[in-house]
Design an enzyme around this catalytic site. Structure first.
Site, PDB file in Angstrom:
ATOM      1  N   ASN A  50       0.872  -1.175   0.000  1.00  0.00           N
ATOM      2  CA  ASN A  50       0.000   0.000   0.000  1.00  0.00           C
ATOM      3  C   ASN A  50       0.909   1.225   0.000  1.00  0.00           C
ATOM      4  OD1 ASN A  50      -1.813   2.036   0.476  1.00  0.00           O
ATOM      5  ND2 ASN A  50      -2.712   1.126   2.316  1.00  0.00           N
ATOM      6  N   ARG A  74      -2.558  -2.096  -3.466  1.00  0.00           N
ATOM      7  CA  ARG A  74      -3.767  -1.301  -3.272  1.00  0.00           C
ATOM      8  C   ARG A  74      -3.676  -0.098  -4.214  1.00  0.00           C
ATOM      9  NH1 ARG A  74      -4.969   3.310   0.993  1.00  0.00           N
ATOM     10  NH2 ARG A  74      -7.174   3.587   0.519  1.00  0.00           N
ATOM     11  N   HIS A  84     -13.135   2.898   0.281  1.00  0.00           N
ATOM     12  CA  HIS A  84     -13.150   1.822   1.299  1.00  0.00           C
ATOM     13  C   HIS A  84     -13.800   0.545   0.780  1.00  0.00           C
ATOM     14  CE1 HIS A  84     -13.316   5.177   4.598  1.00  0.00           C
ATOM     15  NE2 HIS A  84     -12.060   4.798   4.415  1.00  0.00           N
ATOM     16  N   ARG A 100     -12.413  15.547   7.982  1.00  0.00           N
ATOM     17  CA  ARG A 100     -13.155  15.917   6.762  1.00  0.00           C
ATOM     18  C   ARG A 100     -14.593  16.274   7.107  1.00  0.00           C
ATOM     19  NH1 ARG A 100     -11.704  10.577   3.637  1.00  0.00           N
ATOM     20  NH2 ARG A 100      -9.611  10.444   4.486  1.00  0.00           N
ATOM     21  N   GLU A 112      -8.174  -5.505   4.895  1.00  0.00           N
ATOM     22  CA  GLU A 112      -8.045  -5.181   3.474  1.00  0.00           C
ATOM     23  C   GLU A 112      -6.865  -5.925   2.845  1.00  0.00           C
ATOM     24  OE1 GLU A 112      -9.178  -0.664   3.074  1.00  0.00           O
ATOM     25  OE2 GLU A 112      -8.626  -1.128   5.122  1.00  0.00           O
TER      26      GLU A 112
END
Ligand code: AMP
Length: 398
Positions: free
Chosen positions: A7, A92, A181, A242, A385
């Site tokens: 990743n 990823r 996601h 955010r 993941e």
């Protein structure tokens, strides 16, 4: 078969080496400050080898990959004897646009397509591409697979992914909801079906990924039908920093009043908003819990807003799917904060949900936290993941 999962971020690179016979993680680690100075933390998880945790020079991602391979194969810190034991690499990749609805073996055409998706994820895709090129440079012809954050959401119907702006912006510019996601939502939804002992095709699930970034996904019969993040990961729920959903008129008002450039405005909405912006305390839910317990009203408000938004969006997905069988909590906050789960669970009384406080206090395992007589089940499922990336890589190269 052993698969290296990568990743790559702009100045970091996370990795895991997974043995696919047992799905055991053999080693994992993190390169940081790539292009600045460099630091590598490498943790072997088998064989009783020591952890390597030192500053080392990492001018580019190529040196980072080379350092990772060196540690994975070294006598002192290694878990394999040579690079040839690594059968494939799974990467990823954040944005696959409308081009990728599933994972794919990387070749020149795929690299070009990932490049084409870069305008949609200008910070992330270039870093992912750099990571892939660095692996090619160091590892040669080892097969590589790209696993996209957006792919799982490609099954959304057009009524869910379209924005109500002139249609040509979709046709010409790809302006639509993509969602993120996806790898996490896919993992926890299929795990939930396993735990319920039912085929996922027969289940309506709502998965709540609640971490630093948060999103909710409606999964009907194993297919994503809606999700809360949009064209970018900025929208949907209020997050650590955010803003989540926001009237675009606020942007115009603040830019006019304070003379912000669009970059300054987006920096505020991405980095200084969310629960940090509301509370003025922290983006970390542990700090918010502490502050709220000590009577900080704005920390309490930030938490209340977060719980309310999760419940509100999840409720809209019950309507979208005309029902729900189970709700899943995952990621940093979802897996660890029993207070957050209890507060959100409190909104689901209309679904016949009761949270069992004993089950809800467990940590680090798959657990059903609703009482056995709850009509709709609620689960905590730690996300994984990396395992999805490794499984896709294995399936594609086999
Ligand atoms: P993630 O993005 O999935 O790594 O999640 C990171 C977030 O998880 C952090 O910002 C924390 O707010 C949250 N978190 C981790 N541990 C806890 C905990 N014990 N209680 C509440 N929140 C936690």
């Amino acid at each position: 078969m052993k698969i290296l999962v990568i990743n790559a971020g702009s100045s970091s690179l996370k990795y895991q080496l997974i043995d696919m016979e047992t799905e055991e993680v053999l080693a994992k680690g993190l390169c940081e400050r790539i292009g600045i100075d460099g630091h590598l933390k490498h943790s072997p998880l088998v064989g009783g080898k020591p952890v390597f945790n030192e500053d080392i020079s990492l001018p580019t991602h190529s040196e980072a990959i080379a350092a990772v391979i060196d540690k994975l194969t070294s006598a002192e810190y290694g878990v394999v004897s040579s690079m040839s034991e690594i059968d494939a690499v799974g990467h990823r990749v954040v944005h696959g646009g409308e081009k990728f609805a599933s994972s794919v073996r990387i070749d020149d055409a795929v690299m070009a397509a990932i490049e084409e998706c870069t305008p949609f994820a200008p910070l992330h895709n270039p870093a992912n591409i750099t990571g892939i090129n660095a692996c090619k440079a160091v590892m040669g012809d080892v097969p590589m697979v790209a696993v996209f954050d957006t792919a799982f959401h490609q099954t959304m119907p057009d009524k869910a992914y379209m924005y109500a702006v002139p249609y040509e912006y979709y046709q010409n510019d790809g302006i639509r909801r993509y969602g993120f996601h996806g790898t996490s939502h896919r993992y926890v939804s299929s795990r939930c079906a396993e735990l319920m002992g039912k085929p996922i095709e027969e289940l309506k699930l709502i998965s709540c990924h609640m971490g630093n970034g948060s999103s909710i996904c409606a999964i009907d019969g194993g297919r994503c039908v809606d999700t809360s993040m949009g064209f970018t990961p900025l929208v949907g729920l209020p997050m650590g920093t955010r803003c989540g959903d926001l009237d675009a008129g606020v942007i115009q008002f603040l830019m006019n009043k304070y003379g912000y450039s669009i970059d300054e405005m987006l920096n505020i909405l991405n980095k200084k908003s969310g629960v940090l912006g509301v509370s003025g305390v922290s983006s970390d839910f542990r700090d918010l819990d502490d502050a709220a317990a000590k009577g900080n009203d704005r920390a309490r408000l930030a938490l209340d807003m977060f719980h309310y938004w999760v419940a509100k969006v999840a409720g809209s997905y019950v309507a979208a799917m005309n029902g729900v069988d189970a709700i899943i909590f995952t990621a940093g906050v979802g897996e660890n904060s029993k207070d957050t789960r209890a507060a959100i669970g409190g909104y689901f009384g209309y679904l016949g949900v009761t949270i069992d406080p004993v089950a809800n206090s467990k940590r680090g395992e798959d657990v059903m936290i609703s009482t056995p007589d709850s009509k709709v089940k609620v689960f905590v499922i730690p996300t994984n993941e990396e395992l999805v990336i490794a499984r896709d890589t294995r399936d594609i190269i086999s």
